[in-house]
Each structure stands twice: as C-alpha cells, then as structure tokens.
Design an enzyme around this catalytic site. Sequence first.
Site, mmCIF file in Angstrom:
data_model
loop_
_atom_site.group_PDB
_atom_site.id
_atom_site.type_symbol
_atom_site.label_atom_id
_atom_site.label_comp_id
_atom_site.label_asym_id
_atom_site.label_seq_id
_atom_site.Cartn_x
_atom_site.Cartn_y
_atom_site.Cartn_z
ATOM 1 N N GLU A 1 -10.407 -34.756 -29.980
ATOM 2 C CA GLU A 1 -11.708 -35.422 -30.128
ATOM 3 C C GLU A 1 -11.725 -36.275 -31.397
ATOM 4 O OE1 GLU A 1 -14.591 -32.249 -29.845
ATOM 5 O OE2 GLU A 1 -14.188 -31.953 -27.723
ATOM 6 N N HIS B 1 -19.110 -34.327 -27.219
ATOM 7 C CA HIS B 1 -19.253 -32.936 -27.677
ATOM 8 C C HIS B 1 -20.677 -32.699 -28.222
ATOM 9 C CE1 HIS B 1 -16.847 -29.273 -29.341
ATOM 10 N NE2 HIS B 1 -18.090 -28.919 -29.050
HETATM 11 N N1 LIG Z 1 -20.003 -28.154 -25.760
HETATM 12 C C1 LIG Z 1 -20.492 -27.458 -26.765
HETATM 13 O O1 LIG Z 1 -21.054 -27.992 -27.713
HETATM 14 C C2 LIG Z 1 -20.393 -25.961 -26.744
HETATM 15 C C3 LIG Z 1 -21.421 -25.205 -27.308
HETATM 16 C C4 LIG Z 1 -21.331 -23.801 -27.246
HETATM 17 C C5 LIG Z 1 -20.229 -23.196 -26.684
HETATM 18 N N2 LIG Z 1 -19.227 -23.965 -26.173
HETATM 19 C C6 LIG Z 1 -18.047 -23.324 -25.576
HETATM 20 O O2 LIG Z 1 -18.478 -22.506 -24.498
HETATM 21 C C7 LIG Z 1 -17.723 -21.295 -24.534
HETATM 22 C C8 LIG Z 1 -18.475 -20.200 -23.804
HETATM 23 O O3 LIG Z 1 -19.628 -19.851 -24.538
HETATM 24 P P1 LIG Z 1 -20.480 -18.535 -24.189
HETATM 25 O O4 LIG Z 1 -21.562 -18.490 -25.204
HETATM 26 O O5 LIG Z 1 -20.832 -18.484 -22.765
HETATM 27 O O6 LIG Z 1 -19.408 -17.409 -24.507
HETATM 28 P P2 LIG Z 1 -19.391 -15.905 -23.978
HETATM 29 O O7 LIG Z 1 -18.409 -15.195 -24.821
HETATM 30 O O8 LIG Z 1 -20.781 -15.373 -23.886
HETATM 31 O O9 LIG Z 1 -18.822 -16.034 -22.489
HETATM 32 C C9 LIG Z 1 -17.509 -16.378 -22.189
HETATM 33 C C10 LIG Z 1 -17.160 -15.725 -20.872
HETATM 34 O O10 LIG Z 1 -15.865 -16.165 -20.472
HETATM 35 C C11 LIG Z 1 -15.241 -15.069 -19.822
HETATM 36 N N3 LIG Z 1 -13.810 -15.285 -19.695
HETATM 37 C C12 LIG Z 1 -12.832 -15.059 -20.614
HETATM 38 N N4 LIG Z 1 -11.634 -15.387 -20.082
HETATM 39 C C13 LIG Z 1 -11.865 -15.824 -18.817
HETATM 40 C C14 LIG Z 1 -11.023 -16.304 -17.763
HETATM 41 N N5 LIG Z 1 -9.695 -16.368 -17.904
HETATM 42 N N6 LIG Z 1 -11.603 -16.683 -16.594
HETATM 43 C C15 LIG Z 1 -12.944 -16.603 -16.433
HETATM 44 N N7 LIG Z 1 -13.782 -16.123 -17.377
HETATM 45 C C16 LIG Z 1 -13.249 -15.753 -18.562
HETATM 46 C C17 LIG Z 1 -15.633 -13.857 -20.663
HETATM 47 O O11 LIG Z 1 -15.475 -12.651 -19.941
HETATM 48 C C18 LIG Z 1 -17.092 -14.176 -20.960
HETATM 49 O O12 LIG Z 1 -17.950 -13.589 -20.001
HETATM 50 C C19 LIG Z 1 -17.513 -21.052 -26.042
HETATM 51 O O13 LIG Z 1 -16.400 -20.228 -26.289
HETATM 52 C C20 LIG Z 1 -17.322 -22.450 -26.583
HETATM 53 O O14 LIG Z 1 -15.960 -22.787 -26.594
HETATM 54 C C21 LIG Z 1 -19.293 -25.323 -26.190
HETATM 55 O O1 LIG Z 2 -22.025 -28.383 -33.110
HETATM 56 C C1 LIG Z 2 -20.830 -28.141 -33.012
HETATM 57 O O2 LIG Z 2 -20.064 -28.071 -33.957
HETATM 58 C C2 LIG Z 2 -20.283 -27.822 -31.619
HETATM 59 C C3 LIG Z 2 -20.439 -26.370 -31.383
HETATM 60 C C4 LIG Z 2 -19.943 -25.867 -30.067
HETATM 61 O O3 LIG Z 2 -18.790 -26.447 -29.628
HETATM 62 C C5 LIG Z 2 -19.828 -24.360 -30.142
HETATM 63 O O4 LIG Z 2 -18.780 -23.799 -29.806
HETATM 64 O O5 LIG Z 2 -20.829 -23.752 -30.543
#
Ligand SMILES: NC(=O)c1ccc[n+]([C@@H]2O[C@H](COP(=O)([O-])OP(=O)(O)OC[C@H]3O[C@@H](n4cnc5c(N)ncnc54)[C@H](O)[C@@H]3O)[C@@H](O)[C@H]2O)c1
Ligand SMILES: O=C(O)CC[C@@H](O)C(=O)O
Length: 325
Positions: free
Chosen positions: A261, A279
Amino acid sequence: MSRPSILISDPLPPHLTAELHTAFDVRECRGSDRAALLAAVRDADALVIRSATKVDREVLDHASRLRIVARAGVGLDNVDVEAATRAGVMVVNAPVSNVTSVAELTVGLILSMFRNIPAASASVRAGEWRRADFQGSELSGKSVGIVGFGRIGQLVAERLAPFGVELLTHDPYASPDFTHARGVSWLPLDDLVATADVLTLHVPLTPATRNLIGERELALAKPTLRLVNTSRGGIVDEVALARALAEDRIAGAALDVFATEPPTGSPLPHLDSVVCTPHIGAGTAEAQDRAATTVLDAVRAALAGLPVDGLANPEVLAAGTAVTV
Ligand SMILES: NC(=O)c1ccc[n+]([C@@H]2O[C@H](COP(=O)([O-])OP(=O)(O)OC[C@H]3O[C@@H](n4cnc5c(N)ncnc54)[C@H](O)[C@@H]3O)[C@@H](O)[C@H]2O)c1
Ligand SMILES: O=C(O)CC[C@@H](O)C(=O)O
C-alpha cells in the site's frame, strides 16, 4: 525527573492527543519513514501506531526504553508480537474499535459492485448520460460467503440479513452450531467459494491465511462471483485475482486493502471490474476516536505502572519486566 516519552508514528485524532502534552513528552514521526522511526524510537517509552508502521525486531532493538506498543486498530500483522514479548514490551490493540465501520464499508462495496455506482458516477461527472450501460443486479436472493466469522464477519452477516441474501460462512474456529444459531450456514472453504455470488474476507493476516484465496480457489468460483477484501492484502493472491478478473472468470472485486500500500504498479485498480478504496475500512471519525481512546488509556496505564487491559501478549508483566517465552 524527565517525563515519560510517547512516540506517535501514524496520525491520531489531534483532539485526543492534545491532552497528553501536559503529562508526557509527546513526539511524532512518520512510521513509513524507516530512518525517522528508528531514530525517534530510541527515546520512546511508548509507541503508538496504526497500520503504516511496521514494528519488527529492528525497531525493538533500537528501543531500549520501550514499555508498550499500542496499535490504534485491530490487525497486529504489522507488529512482531513474539519479538516484543521476548523484549518485555507490552502490545495492545483496539479490537472492537472499528468493527461497525468495516462492516458498513463492506456492505457499501458490495452494493457499489452490484449497481456499478463508482463507474456510473464517474460517467455522469464526465457529462454523459448512459443509463443502459449501468444496468446492474439485485443483491436480494444472492449467496454471500463470509470467510472468517469473527467480530467483523458476524456484523457483516447481521447487516446483510435484511437484504434477503443466503448467508454462508467458513471459519475453522467457529462451530456450525455457533454460525447456524446466527442464521448462517457453515461450509468448507472450497464449497463456500464454489457457491458464493459474493465472497467477503474477514480474517487476520497470518502465515496460515496468506494467499488463502489463490489460483486454485478462484478456479472453483462461479463467473458471477464478486470478491470483497476489507481485511488484508496478503490474504488474496493478487496476481491470480488480476488474471481471473482479466479473463472474466469472476465478475468483479472490491478491494480496500492491498499486499503493498499504495498498490503502485498493480494492475488491479485499473481494471473496470474493480472498485477500490485506500484502506479506509476504519476511516471514520467514530472508529478513529474509539481506537485512539482505547490505546491511549492503555498507554497511560502502562506508563503509570498500572495493569493494562486487553494485552495481546499478557505474558509480559504489566511492570514491563522482561520475561522469557
Ligand atoms: N480495512 C480495514 O481498515 C480493517 C479494519 C479492521 C480490521 N481489518 C482486518 O480485518 C481482520 C478481521 O477483523 P475482526 O475484528 O473480525 O477479527 P476477529 O479476530 O474478531 O475475527 C477473525 C476471524 O477469522 C477467523 N479465522 C482465522 N483463520 C481463518 C481461516 N484460515 N479461515 C477462516 N477464518 C479464519 C477466526 O477464527 C476469527 O473468527 C483483522 O485482522 C484486520 O486485518 C481491516
Ligand atoms: O486505521 C488504520 O490504521 C487501519 C486499521 C485497520 O486496518 C485495522 O486493522 O484496524
């Protein structure tokens, strides 16, 4: 006596960081500028980051005073938690801060694809009126496959249920009983990919999930599949995805995250069948305030020698004593 020093290496809401100045020596740098980060972290007692700062062994080696790394967000894939634990550095994140924001963006991206909203908007802005070119499909009646049934995956299911979709999931750590109780059918990953009209990814980036959706999985997909990735770039093999889209083997993709990114040099943002955002899953005022409040509370506690709630590495003693793991 000198005041404890807090280094903030990714932007946080200024109205929440302003009050830190009374009790702490607050410094800022750009975490993506490696040299600046390595220089500034030397004097830091606390390091507050978002996703652009990579905290690896080298950073920890430069940070002899560091007591806590605070990640204002969910993903910890940019922090070497094991190395921090070995160094006696606490790691904390804000796991519930942005769940609503990411789920809402996910719904928005799905609808954007089904109704061609970004392309139609760009066309009207360019002075055109090409109604027939933007005929879309209804989301109602489609199958949505949710990969990862954690906090965000569950909320996406909840938000999509009123659209009249069939909800399916794959998560090796969620039991079929648990997902069925929430109106969501559990399927093995291959069956999920082969059945879905929408596949939306909500898993952390780990060695086990890197390239979880690759050439083999995309070959199982229906040509109507639309893929949504608001989790992490490395979870999808981007070369395989670009090929599947270019050959019309799947219908589209909506991407908030990329392996690198910004995705300089990647063909994905230039494909007509791709909708992309920089993102911004957590990019709302509400989510940023929640994340910053959570981690700054943790930093204040850590620097005062008080217990810190929700440590990602509870093996590290709150007093900052190095432990052997
Ligand atoms: N785009 C963004 O700005 C943003 C923001 C927040 C989170 N995220 C991403 O989203 C991800 C998920 O967030 P969350 O709060 O739901 O996390 P979480 O820990 O609550 O949920 C993740 C889920 O994935 C499951 N998992 C693990 N390995 C797996 C596999 N091989 N196949 C299927 N499921 C599997 C786990 O069992 C869990 O239930 C974070 O780790 C982060 O990387 C991105
Ligand atoms: O605001 C950010 O830095 C992105 C956070 C997001 O990717 C997360 O994993 O919470």
